[in-house]
Design a protein around this motif. Structure first.
Motif, PDB file in Angstrom:
ATOM      1  N   LEU A 108       2.203 -10.933  -2.165  1.00 54.72           N
ATOM      2  CA  LEU A 108       1.279 -11.661  -3.646  1.00 54.72           C
ATOM      3  C   LEU A 108       0.916 -10.705  -4.796  1.00 54.72           C
ATOM      4  N   GLN A 109       0.411 -11.136  -5.569  1.00 57.25           N
ATOM      5  CA  GLN A 109      -0.163 -10.218  -6.689  1.00 57.25           C
ATOM      6  C   GLN A 109      -1.563  -9.653  -5.576  1.00 57.25           C
ATOM      7  N   GLY A 110      -1.751  -8.465  -6.116  1.00 55.47           N
ATOM      8  CA  GLY A 110      -3.317  -7.693  -5.813  1.00 55.47           C
ATOM      9  C   GLY A 110      -3.364  -8.315  -3.937  1.00 55.47           C
ATOM     10  N   LYS A 113       0.348  -4.179  -2.209  1.00 55.25           N
ATOM     11  CA  LYS A 113       2.020  -3.958  -1.447  1.00 55.25           C
ATOM     12  C   LYS A 113       2.349  -2.533  -2.708  1.00 55.25           C
ATOM     13  N   THR A 114       1.643  -2.786  -4.368  1.00 56.33           N
ATOM     14  CA  THR A 114       1.976  -1.428  -4.638  1.00 56.33           C
ATOM     15  C   THR A 114       1.517  -0.273  -3.935  1.00 56.33           C
ATOM     16  N   THR A 115       0.538   0.243  -2.776  1.00 61.86           N
ATOM     17  CA  THR A 115      -0.557   0.990  -2.545  1.00 61.86           C
ATOM     18  C   THR A 115       0.304   1.317  -1.433  1.00 61.86           C
ATOM     19  N   LYS A 119       1.849   4.159   0.612  1.00 59.48           N
ATOM     20  CA  LYS A 119       1.675   4.911   2.605  1.00 59.48           C
ATOM     21  C   LYS A 119       3.002   4.780   2.491  1.00 59.48           C
ATOM     22  N   ARG A 140       5.049  -6.414 -14.793  1.00 59.91           N
ATOM     23  CA  ARG A 140       3.614  -5.451 -14.991  1.00 59.91           C
ATOM     24  C   ARG A 140       3.664  -4.108 -15.023  1.00 59.91           C
ATOM     25  N   GLN A 146       2.075   3.080 -11.578  1.00 60.58           N
ATOM     26  CA  GLN A 146       1.539   3.416 -10.189  1.00 60.58           C
ATOM     27  C   GLN A 146       2.489   3.764  -9.378  1.00 60.58           C
ATOM     28  N   THR A 247      -2.948  -6.069   4.991  1.00 60.47           N
ATOM     29  CA  THR A 247      -3.973  -4.964   4.878  1.00 60.47           C
ATOM     30  C   THR A 247      -5.451  -5.248   4.135  1.00 60.47           C
ATOM     31  N   LYS A 248      -5.926  -4.348   3.908  1.00 58.03           N
ATOM     32  CA  LYS A 248      -7.308  -4.100   3.685  1.00 58.03           C
ATOM     33  C   LYS A 248      -8.334  -4.255   5.543  1.00 58.03           C
ATOM     34  N   ASP A 250     -10.215  -2.298   6.829  1.00 59.52           N
ATOM     35  CA  ASP A 250     -11.205  -2.013   6.803  1.00 59.52           C
ATOM     36  C   ASP A 250     -12.273  -2.322   6.076  1.00 59.52           C
ATOM     37  N   VAL A 274      -5.760   1.017   6.179  1.00 63.71           N
ATOM     38  CA  VAL A 274      -7.488   0.466   6.603  1.00 63.71           C
ATOM     39  C   VAL A 274      -7.621   1.660   5.417  1.00 63.71           C
TER      40      VAL A 274
HETATM   41  P1  GDP Z   1      -0.413  -4.918  -5.708  1.00 60.36           P
HETATM   42  O1  GDP Z   1      -0.464  -6.542  -6.405  1.00 60.36           O
HETATM   43  O2  GDP Z   1       0.416  -5.705  -4.794  1.00 60.36           O
HETATM   44  O3  GDP Z   1       0.437  -4.567  -6.225  1.00 60.36           O
HETATM   45  O4  GDP Z   1      -1.907  -4.392  -5.270  1.00 60.36           O
HETATM   46  P2  GDP Z   1      -2.117  -3.147  -4.910  1.00 60.36           P
HETATM   47  O5  GDP Z   1      -1.280  -1.894  -4.558  1.00 60.36           O
HETATM   48  O6  GDP Z   1      -2.423  -2.609  -6.748  1.00 60.36           O
HETATM   49  O7  GDP Z   1      -3.469  -2.707  -4.787  1.00 60.36           O
HETATM   50  C1  GDP Z   1      -4.646  -3.849  -4.974  1.00 60.36           C
HETATM   51  C2  GDP Z   1      -6.219  -2.910  -4.539  1.00 60.36           C
HETATM   52  O8  GDP Z   1      -6.167  -3.684  -3.140  1.00 60.36           O
HETATM   53  C3  GDP Z   1      -6.155  -1.903  -5.294  1.00 60.36           C
HETATM   54  O9  GDP Z   1      -7.207  -1.261  -5.668  1.00 60.36           O
HETATM   55  C4  GDP Z   1      -5.783  -1.689  -3.467  1.00 60.36           C
HETATM   56  O10 GDP Z   1      -6.869   0.102  -3.480  1.00 60.36           O
HETATM   57  C5  GDP Z   1      -6.188  -1.945  -3.165  1.00 60.36           C
HETATM   58  N1  GDP Z   1      -5.823  -1.467  -1.359  1.00 60.36           N
HETATM   59  C6  GDP Z   1      -4.839  -1.575  -1.468  1.00 60.36           C
HETATM   60  N2  GDP Z   1      -4.390  -1.303   0.253  1.00 60.36           N
HETATM   61  C7  GDP Z   1      -5.883  -1.434   0.864  1.00 60.36           C
HETATM   62  C8  GDP Z   1      -6.363  -0.822   2.233  1.00 60.36           C
HETATM   63  O11 GDP Z   1      -5.666  -1.373   3.393  1.00 60.36           O
HETATM   64  N3  GDP Z   1      -7.578  -0.997   2.303  1.00 60.36           N
HETATM   65  C9  GDP Z   1      -8.090  -1.079   0.888  1.00 60.36           C
HETATM   66  N4  GDP Z   1      -9.633  -1.574   1.238  1.00 60.36           N
HETATM   67  N5  GDP Z   1      -8.095  -1.366   0.028  1.00 60.36           N
HETATM   68  C10 GDP Z   1      -6.600  -1.365  -0.389  1.00 60.36           C
END
Ligand code: GDP
Length: 295
Positions: A108-110, A113-115, A119, A140, A146, A247-248, A250, A274
């Motif tokens: 899902l968005q947010g 995924k892209t980050t 990694k 998007r 990104q 994810t997240k 941390d 993390v």
């Molecule tokens: P996408 O919409 O799924 O592509 O999500 P993004 O890759 O744009 O990430 C959404 C937000 O989550 C960004 O601000 C990232 O920096 C943050 N994020 C992604 N992975 C992690 C993680 O493992 N830890 C933390 N703290 N933030 C993360």
């Protein structure tokens, strides 16, 4: 990580360790506390129930080991059972076969995924692979930008997709791009939505049929607890996941997603995120996670 769960479990076990001898009642009382701690951490209620039943069966019928006190033995059983609950052993990516192999990232968005695509590209690169990034989230345009920025930072080739392209066209060109850029793994970032919908799932199915990926990994946000588990179930039913990247971790995630996903969906967690930085990705080791939780 999972601070509240850890604190609660550690308190139960500190108490248990104090007994020279454990009665069945002591064990039952402790396990009731463990069950409550799991539920408060947002572990799926059935997972928590089955977990406690299994631990109780092992703890009550255990062989006495001279080297451990009864309290330590119960802790050992809980540790082993938590490890099993999360899949037992680490599950490496399967990238065997003729390159280039595909890894589809869905979610899902947010969710991150892209980050996570960045990694994972860095991780693969460090392990001697030659990844390339394929942006297939055309809805998007920021996601494409990104990924291009991430690719530049990591010195990893990125397919020059445009938001006017169809995701299916991008997928169909991916293998040729991988060969051209001498890459052996294609990391495909797919579109995310705010909610699961059939349109998204149908698109993912079409991309799967074009790419024949070795891995389809769901990127899920650990902070969303049971929602992440439901999302994993829905994606798994629709496209057949090979694993999950949580994810997240941390942040102040309570632990429910990490502890329930494998048991509820059958999909192993392969990596955890993390942090926001590109090196903040860890291979998921169930035994190390149990040790972290139990302190
Ligand atoms: P996408 O919409 O799924 O592509 O999500 P993004 O890759 O744009 O990430 C959404 C937000 O989550 C960004 O601000 C990232 O920096 C943050 N994020 C992604 N992975 C992690 C993680 O493992 N830890 C933390 N703290 N933030 C993360």
């Amino acid at each position: 990580m999972f601070d509240s769960l850890s604190t609660k479990l550690q308190k139960v076990f500190r108490h248990l360790k104090g007994y020279g001898k454990l009665t069945e009642q002591n064990i039952q009382d402790a396990l009731r506390e463990v069950r409550l701690a799991l539920l408060e951490a947002d572990v799926h209620y059935k997972v928590a129930k089955d977990f406690i039943a299994k631990v109780a069966e092992r703890a009550v019928g255990q062989e006495v080991m001279r080297s451990l006190t009864p309290g330590q033995q119960v802790i050992k059983i809980v540790h082993e059972s938590l490890t099993e609950l999360m899949g037992g052993t680490a599950m490496p990516l399967d990238l065997s076969g003729k390159p280039p192999q595909g890894i589809m990232l869905v979610g899902l968005q947010g969710s991150g995924k892209t980050t996570t695509a960045g990694k994972l590209a860095r991780h693969l690169s460090k392990s001697g692979r030659k990844p390339c990034l394929i942006p297939a989230d055309v809805y998007r345009p920021a996601a494409i930008d990104q990924l291009i920025t991430l690719g530049r930072q990591l010195n990893i080739p990125v397919y020059a997709a445009s938001s006017r392209d169809k995701p299916e066209e991008i997928a169909a060109s991916a293998a040729a791009f991988a060969k051209e850029s001498q890459s052996d793994v294609m990391l495909v970032d797919t579109a995310g939505r705010l909610h699961i919908d059939t349109e998204l799932m149908d698109e993912l199915k079409r991309l799967k049929n074009i790419l024949h990926p070795k891995e389809i990994l769901l990127v899920a946000d650990a902070m969303t607890g049971q929602d992440a588990v439901q999302v994993a179930g829905a994606f798994h039913d629709a496209v057949g996941l090979t694993g999950v990247i949580l994810t997240k971790l941390d942040g102040d995630a309570r632990g429910g997603a990490a502890l329930s996903i494998k048991a509820v969906t059958g999909c192993p967690i392969k990596f955890v995120g993390v942090g926001e930085k590109l090196d903040a990705l860890e291979v998921f080791h169930p035994d190390r996670m149990s040790s972290r939780i139990l302190g």
